[in-house]
Design an enzyme around this catalytic site. Sequence first.
Site, mmCIF file in Angstrom:
data_model
loop_
_atom_site.group_PDB
_atom_site.id
_atom_site.type_symbol
_atom_site.label_atom_id
_atom_site.label_comp_id
_atom_site.label_asym_id
_atom_site.label_seq_id
_atom_site.Cartn_x
_atom_site.Cartn_y
_atom_site.Cartn_z
ATOM 1 N N GLY A 9 1.047 -1.030 -0.107
ATOM 2 C CA GLY A 9 -0.029 0.003 -0.037
ATOM 3 C C GLY A 9 0.739 1.236 -0.088
ATOM 4 N N CYS A 54 5.772 -0.422 7.164
ATOM 5 C CA CYS A 54 5.557 0.844 6.432
ATOM 6 C C CYS A 54 6.631 1.265 5.649
ATOM 7 C CB CYS A 54 5.214 1.893 7.611
ATOM 8 S SG CYS A 54 4.873 3.309 6.726
ATOM 9 N N GLU A 76 -3.497 3.001 5.605
ATOM 10 C CA GLU A 76 -3.265 4.109 4.465
ATOM 11 C C GLU A 76 -4.085 5.397 4.988
ATOM 12 O OE1 GLU A 76 -0.852 3.771 2.891
ATOM 13 O OE2 GLU A 76 -0.636 1.656 2.752
ATOM 14 N N HIS A 118 -2.496 7.431 7.375
ATOM 15 C CA HIS A 118 -1.432 8.368 6.649
ATOM 16 C C HIS A 118 -2.058 9.491 6.327
ATOM 17 C CE1 HIS A 118 2.592 6.319 6.347
ATOM 18 N NE2 HIS A 118 1.921 5.137 5.847
HETATM 19 ZN ZN ZN Z 1 2.805 3.367 5.806
#
Ligand code: ZN
Length: 186
Positions: free
Chosen positions: A46, A88, A131, A134
């Site tokens: 992702g 991540c 996500e 984020h």
């Molecule tokens: Zn990430």
Amino acid sequence: MPILPIRLFGDPVLVTPAAPVVDFDRELRKLVSDLTETMIDAPGAGLAAPQVGVPLRVFVWDIDEVLGHLINPSLDLSEEIQEGEEGCLSFPELRYETPRAMRVVAKGWNMHGEPVTLEGSELLARALQHETDHLDGILFIDRLDSVSRKLAMKEIRESDWFGLVEESGLNPQIRTSPHSIFGKGL
Ligand code: ZN
């Protein structure tokens, strides 16, 4: 289509809430395309727009060999929790057990401005939560318990890549090999 440099922890764009997309135009479709290519190249499961320095509410994923993207998302989370390792792309090599909701109903738009609803469980649910975080400037280390978070911060401070971020303030190019059960960063 360019592969974009991925911003690493320490870059302020990663802790800044992103703005909603207003124009569903050619530029947006190019962003989705560039994000997808950058994610595949990383390789990652992702990638959110702030991770390439674009402060817009857009992300892409590649879960179970299905590519997807979502714009201006909102999530409904199950009460049931899943355990599992998470990583991540903005934290090379870092992996920690990160609790997440087991199932998610995500609503948003596709790049053509059409409304989208999708349901995900397990890895897809994890990716959608990671996500969407984020886009709010929230990072997966913020979701760890306090003991794990301390360990993670220690590991980050001791990592070569974080030293480079601190030194240059720019985007050092880091290449990593996926090596966990989850396999790829988000
Ligand atoms: Zn990430």
